[in-house]
Write an enzyme that holds these catalytic residues in place. Structure first.
Site, mmCIF file in Angstrom:
data_model
loop_
_atom_site.group_PDB
_atom_site.id
_atom_site.type_symbol
_atom_site.label_atom_id
_atom_site.label_comp_id
_atom_site.label_asym_id
_atom_site.label_seq_id
_atom_site.Cartn_x
_atom_site.Cartn_y
_atom_site.Cartn_z
ATOM 1 C CG ASP A 187 34.282 75.987 -9.895
ATOM 2 O OD1 ASP A 187 33.962 74.837 -9.537
ATOM 3 O OD2 ASP A 187 34.906 76.777 -9.162
ATOM 4 C CG LEU B 182 29.608 74.136 -9.984
ATOM 5 C CD1 LEU B 182 28.117 74.134 -10.279
ATOM 6 C CD2 LEU B 182 30.030 75.435 -9.320
ATOM 7 C CB ILE C 165 40.393 72.281 -15.871
ATOM 8 C CG1 ILE C 165 40.880 71.591 -14.583
ATOM 9 C CG2 ILE C 165 39.746 73.632 -15.580
ATOM 10 C CD1 ILE C 165 41.951 72.366 -13.827
ATOM 11 C CB ALA D 125 40.642 74.887 -11.015
ATOM 12 C CB ALA D 126 44.228 73.811 -6.941
ATOM 13 C CB ILE E 37 43.064 73.816 -1.693
ATOM 14 C CG1 ILE E 37 41.623 73.481 -1.333
ATOM 15 C CG2 ILE E 37 43.143 74.544 -3.019
ATOM 16 C CD1 ILE E 37 40.727 74.704 -1.218
ATOM 17 C CE1 TYR F 29 47.552 72.737 -2.309
ATOM 18 C CE2 TYR F 29 48.951 73.525 -0.526
ATOM 19 C CZ TYR F 29 48.047 73.776 -1.544
ATOM 20 O OH TYR F 29 47.648 75.066 -1.792
ATOM 21 C CG ASN G 117 48.067 79.558 6.607
ATOM 22 O OD1 ASN G 117 49.276 79.605 6.392
ATOM 23 N ND2 ASN G 117 47.460 78.456 6.981
#
Length: 315
Positions: free
Chosen positions: A31, A33, A52, A73-74, A76, A142, A171
């Site tokens: 990550d 962060l 990444i 990881a994205a 969002i 997105y 959600n």
């Protein structure tokens, strides 16, 4: 099983890592962060602060073997994707390709991807709740980037000798929200209530969503590692459609007072009604959501209130 979780220090990630460790998995987290918080990770997790999209990540993957990857990881935020579609595509499409390439180097057997209800777009009400074979017509960059990432996984994973599982989340809400910009609407409402501030509805109180508790999502991700049904797509949802007004009423009950609220502008790309069928996941993934919305909202609000008290004590 040796599992890599990308974005594991984020909201869904830290719950997933805890769930994996509780079930005896050897867990490594990558990550950068930018959104996550390393302090929320259990000590048993092996943590590496790596982006990444960098060559360092490819070197990291080439030097290790993982049995499976859970790719969380994205980027969002729908609103962020509207403001900066290039960044959204870079993180969600380019990031997924980078993790796929790294997984190939690491000889990963199974690739689990976190997708979104946003890939469905604005559905025909006759199709609600939406099954996995519903038309895919995303309304936002997105949603489009998530759908494109799904298609890359379908195309490339088999040629990399990897099984794949795609989970489309409804959600997601719950405690330990760690985003460094505005989070999901329930987290926003809970934080506002915890600080005794009014809340703002973007659009109206009428729109409905399928609210799924974060621990239930984590359980579905873990189930995806061991299911014999490979190369499959599952909705992770409750199958229940609940309005924002009902959510506010439940939060008011948990808070013990009537919360002042006001109307805000409607956001471009927002969907009026959204509810996903979870029948396939119940049957083939042997997963079922366990948390009631009332109890999940209570836990989310209590966490936000505890955080607010800590902030007040430190100020």
């Amino acid at each position: 099983m040796n599992v890599l979780v990308t974005g594991g220090a984020g909201f869904i990630g830290n719950h997933t890592v805890r769930c994996l460790i509780e079930k005896g998995y050897d867990v490594t987290v990558v990550d950068d962060l930018s959104r996550g918080h390393a302090g929320l990770l259990p000590l048993e997790a092996h943590f590496y602060p790596i982006d990444i999209l960098t060559p360092q990540f490819q070197e990291f993957m080439a030097a290790r073997h993982f049995d499976a990857v859970i790719h969380l990881a994205a980027q969002i935020e729908v609103a962020s994707s509207e403001r900066n579609p290039l960044q959204d595509a870079s993180l969600n499409i380019g990031g997924t390709l980078a993790v796929l390439e790294g997984a190939k180097k690491s000889h990963v057997n199974r690739f689990v991807f976190a997708s979104s209800a946003a890939v469905y777009g604005h559905p025909s009400e006759a199709l609600l709740p939406l099954a996995e074979d519903a038309p895919l017509c995303p309304l936002s960059p997105y949603g489009l980037s998530k759908l494109t990432a799904e298609n890359y996984i379908r195309m490339l994973a088999p040629s990399f000798s990897m099984e794949w599982v795609i989970l489309r989340f409804a959600n997601v809400y719950g405690e330990r929200e760690v985003r460094k910009d505005p989070g999901g609407v329930i987290q926003i409402f809970a934080n506002q209530i915890a600080h005794h501030r009014p809340i703002t509805f973007l659009g109206t109180t009428v729109p409905t969503r399928d609210w799924i508790y974060v621990r239930d999502v984590a359980e579905a991700l873990v189930k995806s590692l061991v299911t014999t049904r490979r190369d499959a797509v599952y909705n992770v949802s409750t199958g229940k459609e609940v309005s924002l007004k009902t959510v506010l009423t439940m939060l008011e009950k948990a808070a013990g007072y009537s919360v002042p609220h006001e109307q805000g502008p409607k956001r471009r790309g927002d969907i009026h009604r959204s509810v996903l069928s979870c029948a396939k996941a119940r049957t083939l993934l042997a997963w079922t959501p366990k948390m009631t919305l009332e109890e999940g909202l209570f836990r989310t609000l209590r966490f936000a209130q505890d955080q607010a008290r800590q902030e007040e004590a430190q100020s």
